[in-house]
Structure formats: C-alpha cells, structure tokens
Motif scaffolding. Structure first.
Motif, mmCIF file in Angstrom:
data_model
loop_
_atom_site.group_PDB
_atom_site.id
_atom_site.type_symbol
_atom_site.label_atom_id
_atom_site.label_comp_id
_atom_site.label_asym_id
_atom_site.label_seq_id
_atom_site.Cartn_x
_atom_site.Cartn_y
_atom_site.Cartn_z
ATOM 1 N N ARG A 234 0.650 -12.471 6.611
ATOM 2 C CA ARG A 234 -0.238 -11.355 6.943
ATOM 3 C C ARG A 234 -0.702 -11.438 8.395
ATOM 4 O O ARG A 234 -0.981 -10.433 9.040
ATOM 5 C CB ARG A 234 -1.439 -11.409 6.004
ATOM 6 C CG ARG A 234 -2.257 -10.179 6.016
ATOM 7 C CD ARG A 234 -3.133 -10.099 4.803
ATOM 8 N NE ARG A 234 -4.189 -11.093 4.809
ATOM 9 C CZ ARG A 234 -5.087 -11.222 3.855
ATOM 10 N NH1 ARG A 234 -5.034 -10.452 2.802
ATOM 11 N NH2 ARG A 234 -6.024 -12.124 3.932
ATOM 12 N N GLU A 289 -10.100 -8.919 7.564
ATOM 13 C CA GLU A 289 -9.498 -10.234 7.395
ATOM 14 C C GLU A 289 -8.533 -10.544 8.547
ATOM 15 O O GLU A 289 -8.359 -9.728 9.455
ATOM 16 C CB GLU A 289 -8.803 -10.312 6.031
ATOM 17 C CG GLU A 289 -7.430 -9.663 5.942
ATOM 18 C CD GLU A 289 -7.449 -8.145 5.939
ATOM 19 O OE1 GLU A 289 -8.474 -7.528 6.298
ATOM 20 O OE2 GLU A 289 -6.396 -7.553 5.619
ATOM 21 N N ARG A 369 -13.999 -5.473 4.675
ATOM 22 C CA ARG A 369 -12.651 -5.418 4.111
ATOM 23 C C ARG A 369 -12.234 -6.855 3.882
ATOM 24 O O ARG A 369 -12.016 -7.608 4.832
ATOM 25 C CB ARG A 369 -11.771 -4.717 5.153
ATOM 26 C CG ARG A 369 -10.320 -4.775 4.875
ATOM 27 C CD ARG A 369 -9.552 -4.096 5.982
ATOM 28 N NE ARG A 369 -8.238 -4.657 5.988
ATOM 29 C CZ ARG A 369 -7.141 -4.036 6.347
ATOM 30 N NH1 ARG A 369 -7.201 -2.817 6.791
ATOM 31 N NH2 ARG A 369 -5.982 -4.631 6.309
ATOM 32 N N ALA A 420 0.863 -10.795 -0.337
ATOM 33 C CA ALA A 420 -0.526 -11.035 0.080
ATOM 34 C C ALA A 420 -1.333 -9.755 0.221
ATOM 35 O O ALA A 420 -2.549 -9.800 0.361
ATOM 36 C CB ALA A 420 -0.546 -11.784 1.414
ATOM 37 N N ALA A 421 -0.661 -8.600 0.194
ATOM 38 C CA ALA A 421 -1.400 -7.348 0.405
ATOM 39 C C ALA A 421 -2.286 -7.049 -0.793
ATOM 40 O O ALA A 421 -1.962 -7.406 -1.928
ATOM 41 C CB ALA A 421 -0.420 -6.201 0.621
ATOM 42 N N CYS A 422 -3.387 -6.373 -0.522
ATOM 43 C CA CYS A 422 -4.309 -6.083 -1.630
ATOM 44 C C CYS A 422 -3.700 -5.077 -2.598
ATOM 45 O O CYS A 422 -4.161 -4.958 -3.728
ATOM 46 C CB CYS A 422 -5.639 -5.582 -1.093
ATOM 47 S SG CYS A 422 -5.471 -4.158 -0.031
ATOM 48 N N ASN A 423 -2.642 -4.340 -2.180
ATOM 49 C CA ASN A 423 -2.029 -3.372 -3.089
ATOM 50 C C ASN A 423 -0.823 -3.954 -3.834
ATOM 51 O O ASN A 423 -0.083 -3.220 -4.475
ATOM 52 C CB ASN A 423 -1.624 -2.102 -2.324
ATOM 53 C CG ASN A 423 -0.748 -2.416 -1.132
ATOM 54 O OD1 ASN A 423 -0.112 -3.463 -1.094
ATOM 55 N ND2 ASN A 423 -0.705 -1.512 -0.174
ATOM 56 N N ARG A 534 2.696 -0.546 -3.860
ATOM 57 C CA ARG A 534 2.653 -0.797 -2.421
ATOM 58 C C ARG A 534 2.553 0.491 -1.597
ATOM 59 O O ARG A 534 2.303 0.450 -0.407
ATOM 60 C CB ARG A 534 3.896 -1.611 -2.027
ATOM 61 C CG ARG A 534 3.878 -3.030 -2.576
ATOM 62 C CD ARG A 534 3.155 -3.986 -1.660
ATOM 63 N NE ARG A 534 3.815 -3.998 -0.385
ATOM 64 C CZ ARG A 534 3.190 -3.742 0.766
ATOM 65 N NH1 ARG A 534 1.896 -3.478 0.786
ATOM 66 N NH2 ARG A 534 3.860 -3.762 1.888
ATOM 67 N N ASP A 537 -1.417 2.956 0.759
ATOM 68 C CA ASP A 537 -1.590 2.502 2.143
ATOM 69 C C ASP A 537 -1.743 3.742 3.033
ATOM 70 O O ASP A 537 -1.087 4.767 2.780
ATOM 71 C CB ASP A 537 -0.341 1.700 2.526
ATOM 72 C CG ASP A 537 -0.221 1.474 4.015
ATOM 73 O OD1 ASP A 537 -0.897 0.558 4.515
ATOM 74 O OD2 ASP A 537 0.532 2.213 4.676
ATOM 75 N N ARG A 540 1.555 4.971 4.640
ATOM 76 C CA ARG A 540 2.506 5.548 3.668
ATOM 77 C C ARG A 540 1.969 6.819 3.020
ATOM 78 O O ARG A 540 2.740 7.694 2.647
ATOM 79 C CB ARG A 540 2.854 4.504 2.602
ATOM 80 C CG ARG A 540 3.630 3.371 3.211
ATOM 81 C CD ARG A 540 3.932 2.243 2.232
ATOM 82 N NE ARG A 540 4.073 1.048 3.048
ATOM 83 C CZ ARG A 540 3.348 -0.031 2.932
ATOM 84 N NH1 ARG A 540 2.433 -0.133 1.993
ATOM 85 N NH2 ARG A 540 3.515 -1.044 3.739
ATOM 86 N N ILE A 549 -8.487 -0.062 2.133
ATOM 87 C CA ILE A 549 -8.447 0.714 0.894
ATOM 88 C C ILE A 549 -9.792 0.552 0.203
ATOM 89 O O ILE A 549 -10.152 -0.550 -0.224
ATOM 90 C CB ILE A 549 -7.275 0.245 0.018
ATOM 91 C CG1 ILE A 549 -5.976 0.561 0.787
ATOM 92 C CG2 ILE A 549 -7.290 0.943 -1.327
ATOM 93 C CD1 ILE A 549 -4.809 -0.248 0.395
#
Ligand SMILES: NC(=O)C1=CN([C@@H]2O[C@H](COP(=O)(O)OP(=O)(O)OC[C@H]3O[C@@H](n4cnc5c(N)ncnc54)[C@H](OP(=O)(O)O)[C@@H]3O)[C@@H](O)[C@H]2O)C=CC1
Ligand SMILES: N[C@@H](CCC(=O)OP(=O)(O)O)C(=O)O
Length: 597
Positions: A234, A289, A369, A420-423, A534, A537, A540, A549
């Motif tokens: 990340r 982060e 966040r 690692a993404a929150c989504n 995913r 975002d 996207r 988010i």
C-alpha cells in the motif's frame, strides 16, 4: 522592498516590523505580444508594469494576455520577543490596533528571542505567529556571542498555515481567520483558475515521477520488516500509479464546476425566489494511513470543492508525503499566489492531532481514514463533526443461483486483487446447497491465488482441513479470507449485519429478484451485484479520486469525491418582502426546475 512597523500585542516598545517584498511580474511573452499587434518599444514596458495598452489597431491588450505567471510580493513579520532594546526607530502607525499582518497572512514570522529565554518563549511566539497569520516561523536567538538562526531548535514545521506549535496555538485561541483564509481565497478564484491548478498538479506529479519514486523508495526501505507485506504494498508508489493519479486529477479538473450549482429552486411568493446552492464545507482535517497516493487525490478533491485542508498522513509515508506536499505547495504558490501554499498544510506528527481537535471554531469537518480504533478515538475526542472512513469487513455472498465462473472470479478478485485495501473481501459466504459443488472450487481458486482460507463454524464441518477462523468479524488485510456456509439469503444478510462494517457487500447470483432483495436489504455504503468489491473506489466509480470510503451515514457515504466535500446554502432574493406574521406575502411555493434557470 519596503517595511512598516506593526504593533505586537500591548507592548509597542518591542521591535516589530512588517517587511513587504515588491511583487514580481511574469515574463513578457514577446512572440505573443507581437502576434497581438504590439510593436516592440515602450508598450512592452507598460505591459510589464501591469498596464493595459492599445495595440496597433487600437484594440485593448491586457497584461494577462502576454505575461507569464508572476510572483506576489512576500510579507515577513519580524518580532523581538526578549525585551532587548528596540532596534530601528519605530515608524508611527496608522492604528496601533491594526493586526500585525495588516490583515493579510505573512509568509513567515522571524522571531528574535533571548537565548536564555528560549524555553519560555513558545507561547509568545505562537501568539505572534497568530497575530501575523504567519505560515512559517523562523527563530533567531541572541546572546553575548551575537545572533544565531536556530536550526537546532525543534524545526518549525510548516503545518497549519505554518503555525509552528499547535499546542501553543490552541492555547492562543485562534480567531478563526488564520486557517480559513486560504479556503476563502480559494473560493474567490474562478473555476478556470482552480482547474488550472489541478492540471498543473497533475503535470507536476508526472514531471517529478523520479524524485517521488526516490522519496518513496526511502520510505519503503525504512518500513521493510516493520510492517506487513500487504501494508508495504500500500505504501509503494510505481510509475503507473503516479500516471493513474495524474489522470484521476485531470478527470476531476474536467468535471462540471461543483460550486454554486443550483440544487433546487422555489418561488416563495411573487418576486421572492429561493435557491439552494452548493458551497464548500470550509476547512477539513483529514487523517489518513500510510498510502501516499491518497495525498494528491485528497488535495485535488479539496481544491475542486473549494475547501482548505489540513492533512496528516501515516508515519511510514513521511518522506513521500513531504515531497508530494512540497510539489503541490509550489504549484499553489506559483499558480494562485493569492491563495498560496498555506491552503494545504501537512501535519507530520500524531501528537499534533489532539490540539487540532480542539479547534472547533476553525476546522469544520474531520475525516479520519484508518482503522476503527482511529475513527472511534477521533469521534470521542472532538466536538467537530466527524466523517469516519473506517475498516472494511466486506463480504461476497455466492448465492444458490450464482453463475459458477462469475462466482469464482469475483471471489478471487475481491480478495486477491489488492488484499490490503479496505474494499477487499474478508469473508466469502456460500449458499449451503453449494457446499459440495461450488464451495470446494472456491477454496481451490483462492488457494491458487495464494490466499489462505479460514473456515467459519459451519464451513469447518465441511472443510475440516482448513484452519479455523478465530472470529467472523475480522479484517485480515492480507492474503487471508474467511469462508462460511449460510442456509439462505436472509441468513447471509443476517451474517453481514452481525459481522460487517457497513463498507461494501457483494452478491453473485443470476436471479434478479434475489439480487434486488440483497441490494435493498443490506445496510452498507456500497452494495454490488455480480461485480467485485474492489470497484468500491472513487476513481472506479467515476468520481476522479476519493478522500476515502465513508462508513459513516451522514452526510456522505461510500467513496467520497467532490460532492461529498460540499454542503449547501439557501439564497433568497426578494424586493422588500416582509413576513408580518405571515400576512406580508401570498405564498406560492412554486417548485422550479433548476435546469431551467
Ligand atoms: N474506509 C476507508 O476509506 C479506509 C479504511 N482504511 C482502514 O484503515 C485500516 C488500516 O489502517 P492503518 O494502516 O492501520 O492505519 P491507522 O488507523 O493505524 O492509522 C491511520 C492514520 O491515523 C493516524 N492515527 C492513528 N491513531 C491515531 C490517534 N489516536 N491519534 C491521531 N492519529 C492517529 C495514523 O498516524 P501514525 O501513522 O502517525 O501512527 C495514520 O496517519 C484498515 O482497517 C482499513 O480498512 C484504510 C484506508 C481507507
Ligand atoms: N481506493 C482504494 C480502496 C480504499 C482504500 O483507500 O483502501 P486502503 O488501501 O486501505 O487505503 C482502492 O481500491 O484502490
């Protein structure tokens, strides 16, 4: 260069000067001037001095047509805080009450302090910085050996519009003018000017890709072995990521002007027209982060939406963030000197956050966040409204009517595309009727993608060889996922509500009624049918970029783009109407179509 003296607090005997640097006009574009019919000679000089001239055909040519970007004159406040004898003759002041900065923020405050008194001078310096609306503070100390610029003292970081010590500043009771100054100036810019800044930021990021990657490589090197591999991923910037970042910012620039948009209109009475328009929120404090690509995205959204910004990034990304911030600050200084670099301030230490959280008269919204712990901490520590962007415990539910190929691909993409993404998905729920058909194939496909599958209580009976999931409410943020079997759609929804975090939830099914039931019943910021988690975002979803988010419910939910950083204002235009106990006008309350205005 000129200077005037300025009062500092109630002690006019102390040296305090305001130094004004003459503004520099931009370079004259000789070719452009000649094309516009200006002959070389005195007219060139006039244009350079900022005068409008007539060309050979008698048409008015303004300096803006032929001059490149100029530089405004900087302002530096100089104060002596140590009780040393006053230096140059004080000049009589027009008003001793005038703020030291004469109302305009200073680029820097130079404070002269007795070396022996340095320890006790913090509060006085903070107050002077406030009076000067200074963006930066430079200390000089004086003792028997003479004057010395104190690089050795805690560096005065350029933080909140430059104030050097936020704890002292908080004590100094800011009057609310220091920070929003940049935001107000930003709102005064035309849409074209803000768009121009965004394009310049996108170009700058691409032009400095190598330096950004070098700073980022240092961050990555320093974090190796200290954070998990997925968090390290990340942190990493790559040329393609920077190019996508720049493209996202350009797409924000292309968006329709968001400010002053008429959202609704009503004729209240004859000649009394009400409009609801979009306006910026004001000053935002955004804590995020260790993901450096978030910084330019957030800045771009704030500029487009006319908001001032205080940023605090994750410590592991300190070098990348500092460089990105410096590049953006330079663009702001060069392109919109009236706004200047102070619009976006970077706070580097977590310790500064508590003082900022007290500034409810200055900061209008805090967006933390990060993990749940961060969001709850902020919510409990401030009276400022908080828009939480918390953890993502996202589920993918594979329904009895799921297309197997879609189910496998979506489960794998939702987890392994960017774990690692929150989504990213943390749990795959599978309809029990598929326990012996689709479920083993899902386990296999995930394993092939490098994912460790942890079995929930019901799945463990069917897959005894899988490691057990310790809890069903867990964000792995890594190549790990939980698998659970559910008897039907309602059980899947119940599981999601009991264990999810209201972020993004996915159903895979070919049955339209089941899909509709899932999409309407599941209470989450984003619900997807037959599409990877995913996708949740800002880029996207077509917002250009995202602040993050939002897992909060008010006032923005899901990926927060420009619209999420706006609020509204009612504008009522009349011609003398009165309420007069509701007899003053005859109410019509005709709803107008905003598009027709
Ligand atoms: N919904 C969303 O949009 C997003 C959610 N997340 C979630 O964030 C989590 C991962 O983030 P993680 O890397 O652990 O980040 P943390 O939550 O630990 O930290 C994020 C930021 O908050 C700061 N911070 C943390 N605690 C405090 C505090 N008490 N006071 C002041 N500042 C504080 C950190 O500072 P420092 O680095 O100096 O410690 C950092 O800048 C995951 O749960 C992920 O899902 C992540 C990104 C987006
Ligand atoms: N915007 C992200 C998802 C949200 C996010 O910021 O997540 P994180 O990687 O935890 O910082 C993406 O899909 O790329």
């Amino acid at each position: 260069m000129r200077w005037s003296s300025a009062p500092l607090g109630d002690d006019p005997t102390r040296l305090s000067l305001l130094v004004h640097e003459a503004p520099e006009t931009g370079q004259l574009d000789v070719e452009a001037a000649e094309k516009l019919g200006i002959s070389r000679g005195p007219l060139f000089g006039k244009l350079k001095r900022g005068e409008t001239v007539l060309n050979d055909e008698g048409r008015r040519i303004s300096p803006a047509d032929v001059l490149g970007p100029g530089r405004r004159g900087r302002r530096v406040a100089v104060v002596e805080l140590s009780g040393l004898p006053a230096a140059p003759e004080p000049v009589p002041l027009p008003s001793m009450q005038a703020p030291m900065s004469e109302g305009t923020p200073c680029d820097a405050l130079v404070a002269l302090v007795d070396r022996a008194a340095v320890d006790g001078a913090g509060d006085a310096i903070a107050r002077a910085a406030l009076a000067a609306k200074a963006r930066e503070v430079i200390y000089w100390t004086r003792d028997a050996d003479g004057l010395r610029c104190q690089a050795g003292l805690p560096a005065p970081p350029v933080t909140v519009a430059g104030a050097h010590d936020l704890h002292d500043l908080a004590r100094a009771e800011p009057n609310g003018e220091l920070w929003p100054a940049g935001s107000g100036a930003l709102q005064a810019l035309s849409s074209e000017e803000r768009v121009d800044v965004l394009r310049a930021i996108a170009d700058t990021l691409e032009a400095h890709t190598d330096e950004i990657l070098a700073a980022n490589a240092e961050d990555v090197e320093a974090s190796k072995g200290k954070i998990s591999d997925s968090l390290l991923q990340r942190l990493i910037l790559k040329p393609a990521k920077i190019a996508q970042l720049a493209e996202g910012i350009r797409s924000i620039a292309r968006q329709e002007e968001p400010l002053g948009h008429v959202l609704s209109a009503t004729q209240i009475a004859e000649g009394l027209e009400l409009r609801k328009i979009s306006v910026p929120i004001g000053v935002l404090l955004i804590i995020f982060e260790a993901r450096p690509d978030a910084l330019p995205q957030i800045v771009a959204l704030a500029i487009r939406s006319g908001n001032g910004l205080l940023l605090k990034g994750g410590k592991e990304a300190a070098r990348s963030n500092a460089l990105l911030h410096a590049l953006i600050a330079r663009v702001l200084d060069e392109r919109v000197p009236a706004v200047g670099a102070g619009l976006v301030s970077l706070v580097t230490s977590r310790d500064e956050i508590d003082a900022l959280l007290k500034l409810d008269d200055v900061i209008d919204l805090v967006i933390p966040r990060g993990g749940n712990a961060l969001v709850s901490y902020i919510q409990h520590s401030t009276r400022i409204p908080v828009l939480g962007h918390a953890d993502g415990i996202c589920h993918v539910y594979l329904d009895v009517d799921a297309d197997p190929a879609k189910a496998l691909a979506i489960a794998v993409d939702s987890k392994a595309d960017y774990p690692a993404a929150c989504n990213a998905a943390e749990t795959i729920l599978v309809h029990e009727a598929l326990a012996d058909s689709l479920a083993p194939r899902v386990v296999e496909a995930l394993k092939n993608a490098g994912v460790t599958v942890h079995a929930g209580p019901r799945a463990a009976a069917r897959f005894p060889d899988l490691p057990r999931a310790e809890t069903m409410r867990h964000e792995y943020s890594s190549l790990d996922v939980a698998l659970e079997l559910v008897p039907d759609l309602d059980a899947a929804i119940e599981h999601i509500h009991a264990n999810g975090s209201g972020h993004t939830e996915v159903i895979v099914t070919e049955d339209a009624a089941t899909a509709d039931a899932f999409l309407s019943k599941v209470d989450a910021a984003c619900v997807h049918h037959n599409a990877s988690s995913r996708f949740s975002d800002g880029f996207r979803y077509g917002l250009g970029a995202e602040v993050g988010i939002s897992t909060g419910r008010i006032h923005a939910r899901g990926p927060v783009g420009v619209e999420g950083l706006l609020t509204t204002k009612f504008v009522l235009r009349g011609n003398g109407q009165l309420v007069a106990k509701d007899t003053g006008v005859k109410y019509t309350h005709v709803i107008r179509d905003p598009r027709s205005l």
